[in-house]
Design a protein around this motif. Sequence first.
Motif, PDB file in Angstrom:
ATOM      1  N   VAL A 225      28.367 -30.667 -10.011  1.00  0.00           N
ATOM      2  CA  VAL A 225      27.891 -29.279 -10.103  1.00  0.00           C
ATOM      3  C   VAL A 225      26.620 -29.222 -10.952  1.00  0.00           C
ATOM      4  CG1 VAL A 225      28.387 -27.013 -11.101  1.00  0.00           C
ATOM      5  CG2 VAL A 225      30.110 -28.162  -9.707  1.00  0.00           C
ATOM      6  N   LEU A 226      26.631 -29.906 -12.098  1.00  0.00           N
ATOM      7  CA  LEU A 226      25.470 -29.918 -12.987  1.00  0.00           C
ATOM      8  C   LEU A 226      24.258 -30.525 -12.288  1.00  0.00           C
ATOM      9  CD1 LEU A 226      24.318 -29.430 -15.826  1.00  0.00           C
ATOM     10  CD2 LEU A 226      25.128 -31.714 -16.448  1.00  0.00           C
ATOM     11  N   LYS A 227      24.498 -31.599 -11.544  1.00  0.00           N
ATOM     12  CA  LYS A 227      23.410 -32.245 -10.815  1.00  0.00           C
ATOM     13  C   LYS A 227      22.802 -31.289  -9.790  1.00  0.00           C
ATOM     14  CE  LYS A 227      22.486 -36.289  -7.891  1.00  0.00           C
ATOM     15  NZ  LYS A 227      23.079 -37.480  -7.225  1.00  0.00           N
ATOM     16  N   ALA A 228      23.669 -30.514  -9.105  1.00  0.00           N
ATOM     17  CA  ALA A 228      23.184 -29.562  -8.103  1.00  0.00           C
ATOM     18  C   ALA A 228      22.464 -28.389  -8.749  1.00  0.00           C
ATOM     19  CB  ALA A 228      24.355 -29.063  -7.263  1.00  0.00           C
ATOM     20  N   VAL A 229      22.984 -27.909  -9.879  1.00  0.00           N
ATOM     21  CA  VAL A 229      22.383 -26.750 -10.554  1.00  0.00           C
ATOM     22  C   VAL A 229      21.006 -27.088 -11.096  1.00  0.00           C
ATOM     23  CG1 VAL A 229      22.597 -25.228 -12.572  1.00  0.00           C
ATOM     24  CG2 VAL A 229      24.577 -25.655 -11.121  1.00  0.00           C
ATOM     25  N   LEU A 230      20.835 -28.291 -11.595  1.00  0.00           N
ATOM     26  CA  LEU A 230      19.538 -28.694 -12.151  1.00  0.00           C
ATOM     27  C   LEU A 230      18.448 -28.752 -11.075  1.00  0.00           C
ATOM     28  CD1 LEU A 230      20.611 -31.474 -14.686  1.00  0.00           C
ATOM     29  CD2 LEU A 230      19.885 -29.128 -15.187  1.00  0.00           C
ATOM     30  N   LYS A 231      18.859 -28.852  -9.815  1.00  0.00           N
ATOM     31  CA  LYS A 231      17.890 -28.875  -8.708  1.00  0.00           C
ATOM     32  C   LYS A 231      17.499 -27.476  -8.257  1.00  0.00           C
ATOM     33  CE  LYS A 231      19.441 -33.324  -6.824  1.00  0.00           C
ATOM     34  NZ  LYS A 231      20.035 -34.010  -5.637  1.00  0.00           N
ATOM     35  N   ALA A 236      17.183 -17.724 -12.602  1.00  0.00           N
ATOM     36  CA  ALA A 236      18.251 -16.780 -12.243  1.00  0.00           C
ATOM     37  C   ALA A 236      19.349 -17.474 -11.456  1.00  0.00           C
ATOM     38  CB  ALA A 236      17.686 -15.614 -11.444  1.00  0.00           C
ATOM     39  N   GLY A 237      18.954 -18.382 -10.550  1.00  0.00           N
ATOM     40  CA  GLY A 237      19.934 -19.133  -9.763  1.00  0.00           C
ATOM     41  C   GLY A 237      20.773 -20.048 -10.620  1.00  0.00           C
ATOM     42  N   LYS A 238      20.119 -20.703 -11.588  1.00  0.00           N
ATOM     43  CA  LYS A 238      20.852 -21.568 -12.508  1.00  0.00           C
ATOM     44  C   LYS A 238      21.831 -20.759 -13.362  1.00  0.00           C
ATOM     45  CE  LYS A 238      17.235 -25.084 -12.938  1.00  0.00           C
ATOM     46  NZ  LYS A 238      16.264 -25.746 -13.844  1.00  0.00           N
ATOM     47  N   ARG A 239      21.363 -19.605 -13.845  1.00  0.00           N
ATOM     48  CA  ARG A 239      22.213 -18.766 -14.678  1.00  0.00           C
ATOM     49  C   ARG A 239      23.435 -18.270 -13.898  1.00  0.00           C
ATOM     50  NH1 ARG A 239      18.460 -16.276 -16.699  1.00  0.00           N
ATOM     51  NH2 ARG A 239      18.312 -14.488 -15.280  1.00  0.00           N
ATOM     52  N   LYS A 240      23.224 -17.898 -12.636  1.00  0.00           N
ATOM     53  CA  LYS A 240      24.331 -17.433 -11.798  1.00  0.00           C
ATOM     54  C   LYS A 240      25.359 -18.540 -11.585  1.00  0.00           C
ATOM     55  CE  LYS A 240      25.382 -15.413  -7.282  1.00  0.00           C
ATOM     56  NZ  LYS A 240      24.818 -14.971  -5.971  1.00  0.00           N
ATOM     57  N   ALA A 241      24.878 -19.759 -11.356  1.00  0.00           N
ATOM     58  CA  ALA A 241      25.786 -20.898 -11.140  1.00  0.00           C
ATOM     59  C   ALA A 241      26.589 -21.201 -12.395  1.00  0.00           C
ATOM     60  CB  ALA A 241      24.985 -22.121 -10.712  1.00  0.00           C
ATOM     61  N   PHE A 242      25.916 -21.189 -13.546  1.00  0.00           N
ATOM     62  CA  PHE A 242      26.622 -21.461 -14.801  1.00  0.00           C
ATOM     63  C   PHE A 242      27.630 -20.354 -15.126  1.00  0.00           C
ATOM     64  CE2 PHE A 242      22.979 -24.350 -15.996  1.00  0.00           C
ATOM     65  CZ  PHE A 242      23.750 -25.498 -16.038  1.00  0.00           C
TER      66      PHE A 242
END
Length: 311
Positions: A225-231, A236-242
Motif C-alpha cells: 500500500v505504501l509503495k502504491a501511495v508514494l506513486k 490530496a490523493g496520498k492524504r485520502k489513501a492514508f
Amino acid sequence: MKSFHTPSNSSTVTGFVLLGFPCPREGQILLFVLFAAVYLLTLMGNASIICAVRSDRRLHTPMYILLANFSFLEICYVTSTVPNMLANFLSDTKVISFSGCFLQFYFFFSLGSTECFFLAVMAFDRYLAICRPLRYPSIMSRHCCTNLVLGCWVLGFLWFLIPIIIISRMSFCGSRIIDHFLCDPGPLLALTCRKSPVIELVFSALSPLPLVIPFVFIMGSYALVLKAVLKVPSAAGKRKAFNTCGSHLAVVSLFYGSVLVMYGSPTSEHEAGMQKVVTLFYSVLTPLLNPVIYSLRNKDMKKALQKFRGT
C-alpha cells in the motif's frame, strides 16, 4: 470433573483461585465500578458501530461489513474476561471452577486468534481498495467477504481446540493459585502434576502462529500500500489513501503493540503485575478504544453514527 490434588491434603477442590488485583475491600469495590463502566462503554461503543452499519445502506460495503463483524468480535472478546473479573472483585474466595477456567482459556485465546485473522483480512481489503481499485468490486464481492468472515471465525476457534483438549485432561497438583485475572496457559501449565516437554512444545509452537502469520501478512499488505501511495502524484490523493488506512493501522498498532510486549519475549522477563497490566490493555482497553478510533477518523462512520443517534 477434573480434580485438583494437593500433596498435603486429601480433600478435593473443584477450581482455581484467580488472585486478580489484590487490594483492600474498598479498592476491590472501586475497581468493580471502574471496570463495570469500561465494560458498559465498550458494549455501547461497539454496538453503535454494528447498528450504524446495519441501518445505513451506504455502509453496506465490504470495508464496513468487516468493521461491523470486528465490533461484534470485540464485544465477545471483552465478555470472555470482564464479567468474571467483575464477579471476582466482589468475591471472597475468588474461585473459578475447572470447567469455567478451561472455557475462559479457550474462548479468550480463540477470540484473540480470530481478531488477528480479522485484522489481516481488513488489511487485505485496504490493499485491494488502494492497489487494485478497478478489480476491487469483482474480487471483494459480498460472497468473498462472507467467506472471509466465516473463515476468520472458524480458523480462530479451531486453532486452540487441541491445546484446550490436552490441558483439560491434565491433573493439577500443589498450589491452586493463579496470580492473574484470567486463566492463562503459562500459570496453568506450571500447576500440572507432571511436567511434559512435549505438551509445552505444542503450546509454544501453536500459540505464536495466529499472532505472527497475520502480522507478517498485515505488514506485507501495508508495504505494498505504501509503495502504491508514494506513486500517487497529488498530495490530496496520498492524504485520502492514508486516511483510508489510518484507523485500521491505529487499531493494529494498539493490539499488536501490547500483545508483542506480552508474548514476544520470555515469560520470565515479566513480573506478574506487568503481565496483568499488558493483558488488561489488549483485552479490555483496546476494545474500548476501537470504536472511538473508527468514529473519529472516518467521516462516513461519523455521519452514520449521528444519523443512528438522531443528532
